[in-house]
Design a protein around this motif. Sequence first.
Motif, PDB file in Angstrom:
ATOM      1  N   LEU A   4       3.483   4.437  -3.082  1.00  0.00           N
ATOM      2  CA  LEU A   4       2.921   5.775  -3.211  1.00  0.00           C
ATOM      3  C   LEU A   4       1.651   5.684  -4.037  1.00  0.00           C
ATOM      4  CD1 LEU A   4       3.413   8.839  -2.707  1.00  0.00           C
ATOM      5  CD2 LEU A   4       4.617   8.884  -4.895  1.00  0.00           C
ATOM      6  N   THR A   5       0.614   6.383  -3.602  1.00  0.00           N
ATOM      7  CA  THR A   5      -0.632   6.494  -4.357  1.00  0.00           C
ATOM      8  C   THR A   5      -0.789   7.953  -4.759  1.00  0.00           C
ATOM      9  OG1 THR A   5      -1.627   4.706  -3.060  1.00  0.00           O
ATOM     10  CG2 THR A   5      -3.131   6.129  -4.301  1.00  0.00           C
TER      11      THR A   5
ATOM     12  N   GLU B 148       5.559   1.739  -6.555  1.00  0.00           N
ATOM     13  CA  GLU B 148       6.715   2.209  -5.786  1.00  0.00           C
ATOM     14  C   GLU B 148       6.921   3.705  -6.049  1.00  0.00           C
ATOM     15  OE1 GLU B 148       8.599   0.678  -3.399  1.00  0.00           O
ATOM     16  OE2 GLU B 148       6.956  -0.753  -3.573  1.00  0.00           O
ATOM     17  N   HIS B 149       7.413   4.397  -5.053  1.00  0.00           N
ATOM     18  CA  HIS B 149       7.570   5.856  -5.111  1.00  0.00           C
ATOM     19  C   HIS B 149       8.235   6.317  -6.407  1.00  0.00           C
ATOM     20  CE1 HIS B 149       9.428   9.767  -4.263  1.00  0.00           C
ATOM     21  NE2 HIS B 149       8.386   9.966  -3.483  1.00  0.00           N
ATOM     22  N   GLU B 150       9.379   5.751  -6.726  1.00  0.00           N
ATOM     23  CA  GLU B 150      10.114   6.168  -7.932  1.00  0.00           C
ATOM     24  C   GLU B 150       9.316   5.919  -9.201  1.00  0.00           C
ATOM     25  OE1 GLU B 150      12.913   7.931  -8.223  1.00  0.00           O
ATOM     26  OE2 GLU B 150      12.881   8.104  -6.047  1.00  0.00           O
ATOM     27  N   ALA B 151       8.586   4.806  -9.259  1.00  0.00           N
ATOM     28  CA  ALA B 151       7.790   4.483 -10.446  1.00  0.00           C
ATOM     29  C   ALA B 151       6.653   5.486 -10.639  1.00  0.00           C
ATOM     30  CB  ALA B 151       7.247   3.060 -10.348  1.00  0.00           C
TER      31      ALA B 151
ATOM     32  N   SER C 203       6.012  12.443 -14.241  1.00  0.00           N
ATOM     33  CA  SER C 203       6.925  13.330 -14.957  1.00  0.00           C
ATOM     34  C   SER C 203       7.007  12.984 -16.443  1.00  0.00           C
ATOM     35  CB  SER C 203       8.311  13.255 -14.318  1.00  0.00           C
ATOM     36  OG  SER C 203       9.215  14.073 -15.015  1.00  0.00           O
ATOM     37  N   ASP C 204       7.253  11.715 -16.743  1.00  0.00           N
ATOM     38  CA  ASP C 204       7.419  11.292 -18.140  1.00  0.00           C
ATOM     39  C   ASP C 204       6.141  11.474 -18.947  1.00  0.00           C
ATOM     40  OD1 ASP C 204       9.953  10.542 -17.337  1.00  0.00           O
ATOM     41  OD2 ASP C 204       9.544   8.381 -17.411  1.00  0.00           O
TER      42      ASP C 204
ATOM     43  N   ILE D 135      -0.252  10.366  -1.642  1.00  0.00           N
ATOM     44  CA  ILE D 135      -0.432   9.745  -0.336  1.00  0.00           C
ATOM     45  C   ILE D 135       0.639   8.658  -0.206  1.00  0.00           C
ATOM     46  CG2 ILE D 135      -1.995   8.458   1.167  1.00  0.00           C
ATOM     47  CD1 ILE D 135      -4.285   9.658  -0.578  1.00  0.00           C
ATOM     48  N   PRO D 136       1.510   8.748   0.798  1.00  0.00           N
ATOM     49  CA  PRO D 136       2.609   7.791   0.918  1.00  0.00           C
ATOM     50  C   PRO D 136       2.187   6.467   1.545  1.00  0.00           C
ATOM     51  CG  PRO D 136       2.774   9.408   2.642  1.00  0.00           C
ATOM     52  CD  PRO D 136       1.616   9.816   1.793  1.00  0.00           C
TER      53      PRO D 136
END
Length: 84
Positions: free
Chosen positions: A3-4, A47-50, A56-57, A77-78
């Motif tokens: 993910l960008t 990576e998406h989760e990162a 968020s954090d 952008i995926p």
Amino acid sequence: MTLTAELSLYPLDEDYIPVIQSFIDGLNKRADLQVVTNAMSTQIQGEHEAVMSAVSDTLLASYEQHGSRQVLVCKFIPMALDIG
């Protein structure tokens, strides 16, 4: 999935530069992301989760340190892009 994200933080404060710099510094501490900053925005990729976790954090930490009068604009952008 890679993910960008393109991020622009707008603190609603006259002394906005330290708030923005602190936000960028928080993103740069993430070893699992590629981070590129220019005059208009900061791009992060990983990576998406990162990426989602970093956004968020780091925003929550910025609210806690500088108050919640901030606007964050994000574009996602995926895919992997050449960001730097």
